[in-house]
Scaffold this motif. Structure first.
Motif, PDB file in Angstrom:
ATOM      1  N   LEU A  80      20.715   3.571 -10.912  1.00 40.56           N
ATOM      2  CA  LEU A  80      20.780   2.953 -12.234  1.00 40.56           C
ATOM      3  C   LEU A  80      21.175   3.996 -13.271  1.00 40.56           C
ATOM      4  N   GLY A  81      22.093   3.628 -14.161  1.00 40.52           N
ATOM      5  CA  GLY A  81      22.569   4.560 -15.166  1.00 40.52           C
ATOM      6  C   GLY A  81      21.566   4.758 -16.288  1.00 40.52           C
ATOM      7  N   ARG A  82      21.770   5.814 -17.056  1.00 43.78           N
ATOM      8  CA  ARG A  82      20.963   6.111 -18.237  1.00 43.78           C
ATOM      9  C   ARG A  82      21.922   6.522 -19.343  1.00 43.78           C
ATOM     10  N   THR A  83      21.806   5.904 -20.507  1.00 41.82           N
ATOM     11  CA  THR A  83      22.727   6.223 -21.602  1.00 41.82           C
ATOM     12  C   THR A  83      22.419   7.604 -22.165  1.00 41.82           C
ATOM     13  N   VAL A  84      23.462   8.400 -22.318  1.00 41.99           N
ATOM     14  CA  VAL A  84      23.357   9.718 -22.919  1.00 41.99           C
ATOM     15  C   VAL A  84      24.199   9.713 -24.188  1.00 41.99           C
ATOM     16  N   HIS A  85      23.575   9.949 -25.322  1.00 46.46           N
ATOM     17  CA  HIS A  85      24.245   9.944 -26.615  1.00 46.46           C
ATOM     18  C   HIS A  85      24.592  11.380 -27.011  1.00 46.46           C
ATOM     19  N   ILE A  86      25.811  11.600 -27.500  1.00 47.51           N
ATOM     20  CA  ILE A  86      26.252  12.915 -27.932  1.00 47.51           C
ATOM     21  C   ILE A  86      26.509  12.878 -29.433  1.00 47.51           C
ATOM     22  N   GLY A  87      25.940  13.837 -30.155  1.00 39.78           N
ATOM     23  CA  GLY A  87      26.174  13.889 -31.584  1.00 39.78           C
ATOM     24  C   GLY A  87      25.239  14.885 -32.251  1.00 39.78           C
ATOM     25  N   PRO A  88      25.276  14.958 -33.577  1.00 39.08           N
ATOM     26  CA  PRO A  88      24.430  15.913 -34.296  1.00 39.08           C
ATOM     27  C   PRO A  88      22.953  15.537 -34.241  1.00 39.08           C
ATOM     28  N   VAL A  89      22.117  16.543 -34.074  1.00 40.09           N
ATOM     29  CA  VAL A  89      20.660  16.380 -34.119  1.00 40.09           C
ATOM     30  C   VAL A  89      20.146  17.127 -35.342  1.00 40.09           C
ATOM     31  N   VAL A  90      19.382  16.453 -36.165  1.00 38.05           N
ATOM     32  CA  VAL A  90      18.911  17.032 -37.418  1.00 38.05           C
ATOM     33  C   VAL A  90      17.451  17.463 -37.276  1.00 38.05           C
ATOM     34  N   GLY A  91      17.103  18.553 -37.951  1.00 35.96           N
ATOM     35  CA  GLY A  91      15.740  19.060 -37.930  1.00 35.96           C
ATOM     36  C   GLY A  91      14.932  18.574 -39.121  1.00 35.96           C
ATOM     37  N   SER A  92      13.645  18.351 -38.889  1.00 35.71           N
ATOM     38  CA  SER A  92      12.728  17.931 -39.950  1.00 35.71           C
ATOM     39  C   SER A  92      11.424  18.697 -39.770  1.00 35.71           C
ATOM     40  N   ASN A  93      10.640  18.799 -40.839  1.00 30.53           N
ATOM     41  CA  ASN A  93       9.326  19.448 -40.728  1.00 30.53           C
ATOM     42  C   ASN A  93       8.198  18.433 -40.671  1.00 30.53           C
ATOM     43  N   HIS A  94       8.566  17.144 -40.438  1.00 30.72           N
ATOM     44  CA  HIS A  94       7.556  16.096 -40.355  1.00 30.72           C
ATOM     45  C   HIS A  94       8.105  14.950 -39.505  1.00 30.72           C
ATOM     46  N   VAL A  95       7.211  14.047 -39.107  1.00 31.23           N
ATOM     47  CA  VAL A  95       7.614  12.877 -38.335  1.00 31.23           C
ATOM     48  C   VAL A  95       8.394  11.924 -39.243  1.00 31.23           C
ATOM     49  N   VAL A  96       9.555  11.481 -38.771  1.00 34.52           N
ATOM     50  CA  VAL A  96      10.444  10.631 -39.568  1.00 34.52           C
ATOM     51  C   VAL A  96      10.281   9.175 -39.146  1.00 34.52           C
TER      52      VAL A  96
END
Length: 249
Positions: free
Chosen positions: A131-147
Motif C-alpha cells: 500500500l502506498g503512502r503519500t509523501v509531500h515535498i515543500g517548505p517546512v516552517v519553524g515555530s516556537n509553539h504548537v500551531v
C-alpha cells in the motif's frame, strides 16, 4: 539534564557520519525500533528536547564536541519526528520532505529532497504490504509553539506545507560551520481536517508513530547518495515559493 546521543547498532564505519535529530522520547523510540539497514557510516540518533533553542544547542554541541564532530568527512544531518500539516487534504501518517526549512531567522535549503521522497515512499510501501503512502515535498516552517486553527492557514498562505518546532533550528545549526548534506523529514500527526489534542491519544498519533518506524532505511539510502564520490543530489531545485509536490509510489 543534557540530551544524550544514542548509537544505532553495527553501522558501516568507513563512510561519513549521519546524525538523526528528533525532539521527543517517543520519536527516538520509534526510530530505534525501526528495521535496520545498510548505513554509509556511523549513525547517531540524538534526542534534542522540544523547541528551537533546545534543538540548536543540542545539535551544535553534538557536531562540535561529540563522537561525530566535524572531520575529513562532513556529518550529514537529518531532522525528523512529528509535525502539523498545513495543506488541505493531508492526513495523519502522511510524510513531509522539506526542500527548505524556514523560520524568522532565515531559510536553509535541503539536499536531495526528491531522492529522499522516493526512498520514503518505496520503503513505506514495503512496510505496508504494497500500500502506498503519500509523501509531500515543500517548505517546512519553524515555530516556537504548537500551531492550530487560523494560524495554520496563515502559514500555509506563505507557501509552507508543514510546521514543527525543531527542523529549521536543527538544519541552521548544522550548516553554520560549513556546507554539509542536510534534510528534514516529518510525519504528519495532525492536519487541518484532523486536529489532535495530544499525541498518542487518538488514531492519528498512532498512525504517525507507525510510519515513523519505517523511515530509517530511506535515510540510509539518502545518506549513501550524499556520500558518493562525485555524486550529486537533486538539491533545492524548486523555486522557494512553489506549491508543494507529492510523491506516491
Amino acid at each position: 539534564m543534557s540530551p544524550r546521543p544514542a548509537r544505532d547498532p553495527a553501522p558501516d564505519t568507513r563512510g561519513a557520519p549521519l546524525l538523526i535529530a528528533c525532539a521527543l522520547g517517543i520519536e527516538r523510540f520509534a526510530l530505534r525500533a525501526a528495521g535496520s539497514g545498510a548505513a554509509a557510516g556511523p549513525v547517531t540518533v540524538l534526542r534534542t528536547g522540544m523547541g528551537p533553542q533546545a534543538a540548536e544547542r543540542a545539535v551544535s554541541r553534538a557536531l562540535a564536541e561529540g563522537p561525530i564532530r566535524a572531520g575529513p568527512l562532513r556529518t550529514a544531518v537529518v531532522a525528523t519526528g512529528f509535525c502539523a500539516g498545513l495543506a488541505p487534504g493531508m492526513h495523519p501518517g502522511d510524510l513531509v520532505v522539506a526542500d527548505e526549512t524556514r523560520d524568522p531567522v532565515g531559510r536553509t535549503p535541503c539536499d536531495g529532497s526528491r531522492i529522499l521522497a522516493e526512498a520514503l515512499a518505496r520503503h513505506a510501501r514495503r512496510a505496508r504490504g504494497g500500500l502506498g503512502r503519500t509523501v509531500h515535498i515543500g517548505p517546512v516552517v519553524g515555530s516556537n509553539h504548537v500551531v492550530r486553527g487560523a494560524e495554520r492557514a496563515e502559514l500555509h498562505a506563505t507557501g509552507a506545507i508543514a510546521v514543527d518546532m525543531e527542523s529549521a533550528a536543527t538544519l541552521r545549526s548544522a550548516v553554520r560551520g560549513g556546507a554539509r548534506p542536510v534534510a528534514a523529514v516529518r510525519v504528519i500527526v495532525d492536519a487541518p481536517e484532523h486536529e489532535l489534542v495530544r499525541i498518542g491519544t487518538l488514531r492519528g498519533g498512532i498512525s504517525a508513530f507507525r510510519v515513523l518506524r519505517t523511515v530509517l532505511p530511506a535515510f540510509f539510502d539518502w545518506h549513501r547518495s550524499s556520500s558518493l564520490s562525485g555524486g550529486e543530489l537533486d538539491g533545492h531545485a524548486a523555486p522557494p515559493d512553489h506549491p508543494g509536490r507529492d510523491v506516491s509510489l
